[in-house]
Design an enzyme around this catalytic site. Sequence first.
Site, PDB file in Angstrom:
ATOM      1  N   SER A  39       0.980  -1.187   0.132  1.00  0.00           N
ATOM      2  CA  SER A  39      -0.116  -0.105   0.153  1.00  0.00           C
ATOM      3  C   SER A  39       0.852   1.105  -0.135  1.00  0.00           C
ATOM      4  O   SER A  39       1.763   1.613  -0.967  1.00  0.00           O
ATOM      5  CB  SER A  39      -0.745   0.090   1.303  1.00  0.00           C
ATOM      6  OG  SER A  39      -2.014   1.019   0.934  1.00  0.00           O
ATOM      7  N   ASP A  83      -9.364  -5.828  -4.541  1.00  0.00           N
ATOM      8  CA  ASP A  83      -8.982  -5.023  -3.750  1.00  0.00           C
ATOM      9  C   ASP A  83      -9.737  -3.822  -4.083  1.00  0.00           C
ATOM     10  O   ASP A  83      -9.927  -2.884  -4.939  1.00  0.00           O
ATOM     11  CB  ASP A  83      -7.663  -4.778  -4.209  1.00  0.00           C
ATOM     12  CG  ASP A  83      -6.916  -3.751  -3.183  1.00  0.00           C
ATOM     13  OD1 ASP A  83      -7.764  -2.767  -2.541  1.00  0.00           O
ATOM     14  OD2 ASP A  83      -5.441  -3.694  -3.097  1.00  0.00           O
ATOM     15  N   HIS A 136      -7.181  -6.416  -0.267  1.00  0.00           N
ATOM     16  CA  HIS A 136      -6.086  -5.434  -0.175  1.00  0.00           C
ATOM     17  C   HIS A 136      -4.841  -6.004   0.914  1.00  0.00           C
ATOM     18  O   HIS A 136      -3.617  -5.577   0.568  1.00  0.00           O
ATOM     19  CB  HIS A 136      -6.332  -4.018   0.713  1.00  0.00           C
ATOM     20  CG  HIS A 136      -5.565  -2.807   0.575  1.00  0.00           C
ATOM     21  ND1 HIS A 136      -5.090  -2.346  -0.705  1.00  0.00           N
ATOM     22  CD2 HIS A 136      -4.812  -2.264   1.572  1.00  0.00           C
ATOM     23  CE1 HIS A 136      -4.308  -1.490  -0.492  1.00  0.00           C
ATOM     24  NE2 HIS A 136      -4.005  -1.437   0.829  1.00  0.00           N
TER      25      HIS A 136
END
Length: 295
Positions: free
Chosen positions: A134, A239, A267
């Site tokens: 991320s 995601d 995610h």
Amino acid sequence: MFSLFKQRIRVCHTARLCDHVLFRMNSTKFIEKNAVVRGSKLHYIKAGEENGRSAVLLMPGALGSGITDFKPQINDLPKLLPNYAVIAWDPPGYGQSTPPIRQFTKDFFTKDADYAVELMKTIGYDAFSILGWSDGGITGMVLAAKYPLVVEKLVIWGSNAYIIEKETKIYESIRDVSNWSPRMREPMEKMYGAENFARLWSDWVDVFLKLYREDNGEICAKSLHKIVCPTFILHGLKDPMIAEEHTDHLRKNIAITEYFEFKDGKHNIHLRYADEFNKLVAAFLQKDFPSKSKI
């Protein structure tokens, strides 16, 4: 879309909390240390080969830390990478790397990249590989573009190089953490305190909105062509945080890439599918590629 985003927060943050007992019961030997970089205390965890020929740095997501975001990797990667030191850091102002107080300026990814390079040099590694989740993946891309001779291999997932309009609406809709369920807030409030977490999260939202308004959503898209190290992009097809165009854009604009997708992944694929994820990553890190001088 908001319900999907709330689901993402619930999955990611509760995973940070609920895996804690398992990690302590089945733990690889590791050490926790602090290093001083630019006058700031940086906390990191080191597992695996103490004097390994190679090192891999684990970069956490937004407001995350090494211990909360990478338990399965700290625990299992040393077994799969016997010649590696596995290092998980808390970026400045995150986790146990406090003080300083975290400041979310528009260049915070670049600043984190600079700190990461200096940390690794401080503890003995002039070159290393990166696993970035991320926000950590964004920092990894920035670092690989700015310091091409430092990054040996790059692994990223759940990351984007720019911001699109619909994402700004998602960010704004989850700004107020008091609207989150207690279960969603607990891991972060435990780490930062309720009031401080609320401020930090709002500041995080602000900087992404500012990047969209003032820089046309640019994060690091213009620098992707400078990434010359082999790059492994993993992606969860479900995601809710990453629009499909982001993964396509990375694959088209980074010179050397491999790609793997988890059909039902969201995610946090490195937590949900930890065993498969770790094996894929270990195989990539140990794979031979042409030297950068021949690229």
